[in-house]
Write a protein that holds these residues in place. Sequence first.
Motif, mmCIF file in Angstrom:
data_model
loop_
_atom_site.group_PDB
_atom_site.id
_atom_site.type_symbol
_atom_site.label_atom_id
_atom_site.label_comp_id
_atom_site.label_asym_id
_atom_site.label_seq_id
_atom_site.Cartn_x
_atom_site.Cartn_y
_atom_site.Cartn_z
ATOM 1 N N ARG A 29 0.831 -1.199 0.000
ATOM 2 C CA ARG A 29 0.000 0.000 0.000
ATOM 3 C C ARG A 29 0.868 1.254 0.000
ATOM 4 N NH1 ARG A 29 -4.529 -1.544 4.449
ATOM 5 N NH2 ARG A 29 -5.541 -3.168 3.224
ATOM 6 N N ARG A 30 1.943 1.216 0.808
ATOM 7 C CA ARG A 30 2.854 2.349 0.887
ATOM 8 C C ARG A 30 3.526 2.582 -0.468
ATOM 9 N NH1 ARG A 30 7.222 1.213 4.548
ATOM 10 N NH2 ARG A 30 5.610 0.433 5.909
ATOM 11 N N ILE A 31 3.934 1.532 -1.121
ATOM 12 C CA ILE A 31 4.592 1.644 -2.422
ATOM 13 C C ILE A 31 3.615 2.199 -3.456
ATOM 14 C CG2 ILE A 31 5.607 0.316 -4.321
ATOM 15 C CD1 ILE A 31 6.871 -1.498 -2.190
ATOM 16 N N LYS A 32 2.358 1.711 -3.468
ATOM 17 C CA LYS A 32 1.350 2.210 -4.401
ATOM 18 C C LYS A 32 1.072 3.692 -4.140
ATOM 19 C CE LYS A 32 -1.207 -1.985 -5.499
ATOM 20 N NZ LYS A 32 -2.512 -2.664 -5.410
ATOM 21 N N LYS A 33 0.981 4.069 -2.858
ATOM 22 C CA LYS A 33 0.724 5.459 -2.504
ATOM 23 C C LYS A 33 1.881 6.343 -2.948
ATOM 24 C CE LYS A 33 -0.941 8.265 1.307
ATOM 25 N NZ LYS A 33 -1.270 8.318 2.709
ATOM 26 N N GLN A 34 3.123 5.896 -2.750
ATOM 27 C CA GLN A 34 4.296 6.657 -3.159
ATOM 28 C C GLN A 34 4.332 6.796 -4.681
ATOM 29 O OE1 GLN A 34 7.556 4.529 -1.366
ATOM 30 N NE2 GLN A 34 7.429 5.696 0.545
ATOM 31 N N SER A 35 3.966 5.745 -5.428
ATOM 32 C CA SER A 35 3.987 5.838 -6.882
ATOM 33 C C SER A 35 2.893 6.786 -7.377
ATOM 34 C CB SER A 35 3.846 4.459 -7.517
ATOM 35 O OG SER A 35 2.573 3.910 -7.243
ATOM 36 N N LYS A 36 1.731 6.825 -6.712
ATOM 37 C CA LYS A 36 0.682 7.764 -7.082
ATOM 38 C C LYS A 36 1.138 9.201 -6.850
ATOM 39 C CE LYS A 36 -3.405 4.879 -6.419
ATOM 40 N NZ LYS A 36 -4.645 4.710 -5.643
ATOM 41 N N VAL A 37 1.844 9.432 -5.761
ATOM 42 C CA VAL A 37 2.363 10.769 -5.463
ATOM 43 C C VAL A 37 3.381 11.176 -6.514
ATOM 44 C CG1 VAL A 37 3.729 12.105 -3.806
ATOM 45 C CG2 VAL A 37 1.883 10.636 -2.983
ATOM 46 N N LYS A 38 4.268 10.260 -6.904
ATOM 47 C CA LYS A 38 5.270 10.549 -7.932
ATOM 48 C C LYS A 38 4.599 10.879 -9.262
ATOM 49 C CE LYS A 38 9.110 7.830 -6.127
ATOM 50 N NZ LYS A 38 10.000 6.691 -6.358
ATOM 51 N N VAL A 39 3.587 10.109 -9.638
ATOM 52 C CA VAL A 39 2.878 10.356 -10.893
ATOM 53 C C VAL A 39 2.205 11.717 -10.862
ATOM 54 C CG1 VAL A 39 0.931 9.582 -12.320
ATOM 55 C CG2 VAL A 39 2.574 7.913 -11.464
ATOM 56 N N SER A 40 1.574 12.076 -9.767
ATOM 57 C CA SER A 40 0.900 13.373 -9.680
ATOM 58 C C SER A 40 1.918 14.519 -9.750
ATOM 59 C CB SER A 40 0.046 13.473 -8.427
ATOM 60 O OG SER A 40 0.823 13.460 -7.268
ATOM 61 N N TRP A 41 3.085 14.342 -9.134
ATOM 62 C CA TRP A 41 4.136 15.351 -9.233
ATOM 63 C C TRP A 41 4.633 15.481 -10.667
ATOM 64 C CZ3 TRP A 41 5.450 19.278 -6.400
ATOM 65 C CH2 TRP A 41 5.149 19.280 -5.049
ATOM 66 N N ILE A 42 4.812 14.390 -11.349
ATOM 67 C CA ILE A 42 5.273 14.417 -12.739
ATOM 68 C C ILE A 42 4.239 15.106 -13.625
ATOM 69 C CG2 ILE A 42 5.795 12.960 -14.745
ATOM 70 C CD1 ILE A 42 7.119 10.989 -12.766
ATOM 71 N N ILE A 43 2.975 14.779 -13.444
ATOM 72 C CA ILE A 43 1.916 15.422 -14.226
ATOM 73 C C ILE A 43 1.883 16.924 -13.960
ATOM 74 C CG2 ILE A 43 -0.601 15.603 -14.489
ATOM 75 C CD1 ILE A 43 -0.708 12.550 -14.107
ATOM 76 N N THR A 44 1.994 17.310 -12.705
ATOM 77 C CA THR A 44 2.016 18.721 -12.345
ATOM 78 C C THR A 44 3.213 19.424 -12.978
ATOM 79 O OG1 THR A 44 0.946 18.216 -10.239
ATOM 80 C CG2 THR A 44 2.051 20.350 -10.409
ATOM 81 N N LEU A 45 4.364 18.790 -12.947
ATOM 82 C CA LEU A 45 5.570 19.363 -13.538
ATOM 83 C C LEU A 45 5.417 19.524 -15.053
ATOM 84 C CD1 LEU A 45 8.450 20.352 -12.988
ATOM 85 C CD2 LEU A 45 9.226 18.006 -13.335
ATOM 86 N N VAL A 46 4.868 18.530 -15.718
ATOM 87 C CA VAL A 46 4.657 18.602 -17.173
ATOM 88 C C VAL A 46 3.697 19.742 -17.507
ATOM 89 C CG1 VAL A 46 3.636 17.387 -19.144
ATOM 90 C CG2 VAL A 46 5.233 16.189 -17.641
ATOM 91 N N ILE A 47 2.618 19.881 -16.741
ATOM 92 C CA ILE A 47 1.659 20.967 -16.977
ATOM 93 C C ILE A 47 2.326 22.328 -16.794
ATOM 94 C CG2 ILE A 47 -0.429 22.077 -16.057
ATOM 95 C CD1 ILE A 47 -1.518 19.222 -15.571
ATOM 96 N N LEU A 48 3.132 22.474 -15.751
ATOM 97 C CA LEU A 48 3.832 23.740 -15.521
ATOM 98 C C LEU A 48 4.805 24.053 -16.654
ATOM 99 C CD1 LEU A 48 4.494 23.616 -11.672
ATOM 100 C CD2 LEU A 48 2.957 25.151 -12.912
ATOM 101 N N ILE A 49 5.510 23.047 -17.137
ATOM 102 C CA ILE A 49 6.449 23.250 -18.249
ATOM 103 C C ILE A 49 5.692 23.675 -19.505
ATOM 104 C CG2 ILE A 49 8.026 22.043 -19.826
ATOM 105 C CD1 ILE A 49 9.010 20.468 -17.349
ATOM 106 N N LEU A 50 4.567 23.038 -19.781
ATOM 107 C CA LEU A 50 3.770 23.400 -20.953
ATOM 108 C C LEU A 50 3.219 24.827 -20.838
ATOM 109 C CD1 LEU A 50 1.828 20.091 -21.658
ATOM 110 C CD2 LEU A 50 3.681 21.088 -23.013
ATOM 111 N N LEU A 51 2.749 25.207 -19.668
ATOM 112 C CA LEU A 51 2.266 26.574 -19.456
ATOM 113 C C LEU A 51 3.382 27.594 -19.650
ATOM 114 C CD1 LEU A 51 -0.123 26.143 -16.401
ATOM 115 C CD2 LEU A 51 -0.751 26.767 -18.732
#
Length: 168
Positions: A5-27
């Motif tokens: 569960r901890r590993i899945k939660k950490q991977s979800k957090v990493k994915v959300s950070w990556i998506i946020t970073l990609v959106i900021l770069i595109l903006l």
Amino acid sequence: MQRQRRIKKQSKVKVSWIITLVILILLFAGFVVLHEAQKPMVTAKNQTVTLAKKYAGLKTVEAFYASNLGKTYYSVAGTTNKRKPIYVIVAKKGGNVTVVDQSSGLSEQRIRSLIVQTKQPKKINSISLTLIKNKPYWVVSYLNSKSNLCYATLSFKTGTVKKLIENI
């Protein structure tokens, strides 16, 4: 089980950070592209205002226009040091400066209302000043009721149509 569960939660957090970073770069990239695209017109406006102040005694600037009918002209509307309302039309190539007294012809607002009355456009895209054979003309770009692009070239002094291109 908890470790998974901890590993899945950490991977979800990493994915959300990556998506946020990609959106900021595109903006940021979009902002940079937009800024760079506007640079030539900002430069043209600054140069036109500088020439108008130097050669026509322009003190205040009320409007900036750009037109291209074979030759490119940049224009500014404003008042002189003596509070006389003028238009200053500057050729892109050669930098020739033409000063026109605003009271010797029709204003942008009068041309706008004339086009609205006669053509009933859906939208007026732009109105600008140009020179044709050393005489000032208003160039109006608009969308007609069928959303087709149209251009009208009107006499600065009388508002009569010199050239009309419809349904492009």
